[in-house]
Design a protein around this motif. Structure first.
Motif: not given
Length: 234
Positions: A4, A38, A43, A51
Motif C-alpha cells: 500500500r 482501497d 484489501q 493484491q
C-alpha cells in the motif's frame, strides 16, 4: 516497503512526472480505480484480488516511469480497469452477502432472545400458579382446621356431660340407664354397669331408687363387644 505505501508512492510520483510529460490514456482512470477499491476496503475483504490488481498497476507504473513505454504501460492500466470492474462487482456481492448474513444473525439473535423471554415468562407464570395453589391450599387447610375446631367446640357444647356416677330413679333398669345419652347411648352396654356395681346389684333386673352407680368410662373395645354379647343372651 509494503504494497500500500508503495502504491501511494507511485501515485505521488506519477503526479510529479505528469507535470513534465503526458500520462498514458488509461492511467488516471486506473489510479482512481485503485483508490476507489482501497476506500471500499478491498484489501481487507478480498486481499488476493486486490493484491493482484495493485501488482498490475505497479507493473504499469514501472513500465511508464522506468522504461518510458506509454502503450505498453496503458495495457497494464487497462488490465487494472478490467480487474477493478470484476473486483468491484465481487465486492458488491460480498458486501450484500455479509449484510444478509449479519441480518440473519441479528434475526436469529432476536428470535433467540424472544424465545428466552417467552420461556422465562412461561416459567414465571408456572411459578406464580404454583405459589397461588400453595396459598390456596394453605388457606383451605386453615379453613378446614377452623371448621373442625368449631365443630369440636360445638360438639363439646352440645354433647351431654359424661358423669362418673348416676343415681337410680324409680322404675329405671340397667338397659335404660345405659341407653341415656350421658351414659353410653347404647342399651346393650348395660353389662358394663352391672359388673362395675356388683357390690350393690344382686339382680340386674332389679334396681332401687337412690342407688348411686359407678359409670365405667375406661373400657376396651373387646370389653364392649363382650358386654353386647352378654346383653344379647340375657
Amino acid at each position: 516497503m509494503s504494497r500500500r505505501p508503495l502504491a501511494i508512492a507511485l501515485l505521488v510520483g506519477s503526479l510529479l512526472v505528469s507535470c513534465a510529460a503526458p500520462a498514458p490514456t488509461w492511467r488516471t482512470q486506473a489510479a482512481s480505480m485503485v483508490n476507489e477499491l482501497d476506500q471500499q476496503k478491498a484489501q481487507r475483504l478480498m486481499p488476493q484480488e486486490y493484491q493482484s490488481l495493485l501488482e498490475t498497476f505497479e507493473h504499469g507504473e514501472a513500465v511508464f516511469y522506468v522504461r518510458r513505454k506509454d502503450n505498453e504501460a496503458d495495457a497494464y492500466y487497462l488490465l487494472v480497469l478490467q480487474k477493478g470492474a470484476v473486483l468491484r462487482e465481487n465486492l458488491r456481492l460480498l458486501k450484500e452477502r455479509l449484510l444478509a448474513e449479519e441480518r440473519k444473525r441479528a434475526a436469529e439473535e432476536a428470535a433467540r432472545l424472544e424465545e428466552e423471554r417467552l420461556a422465562r415468562e412461561a416459567a414465571e407464570a408456572v411459578e406464580r400458579q404454583r405459589r397461588q395453589e400453595q396459598l390456596k391450599a394453605a388457606a383451605e387447610a386453615r379453613a378446614a382446621q377452623a371448621a373442625r375446631t368449631h365443630t369440636q367446640v360445638r360438639e363439646r357444647e352440645l354433647s351431654p356431660p359424661q358423669p362418673s356416677a348416676y343415681t337410680v330413679r324409680r322404675g329405671e333398669t340397667l338397659p335404660q340407664i345405659a341407653a341415656r345419652p350421658e351414659i353410653y347411648a347404647d342399651a346393650s352396654l348395660w353389662p358394663l354397669l352391672y359388673r362395675a356395681n356388683r357390690d350393690q346389684i344382686r339382680d340386674p333386673k332389679r334396681l332401687w331408687p337412690g342407688q348411686v352407680l359407678r359409670i365405667p368410662r375406661r373400657f376396651s373395645r373387646d370389653e364392649a363387644l363382650e358386654a353386647k354379647r352378654f346383653s344379647s343372651r340375657h
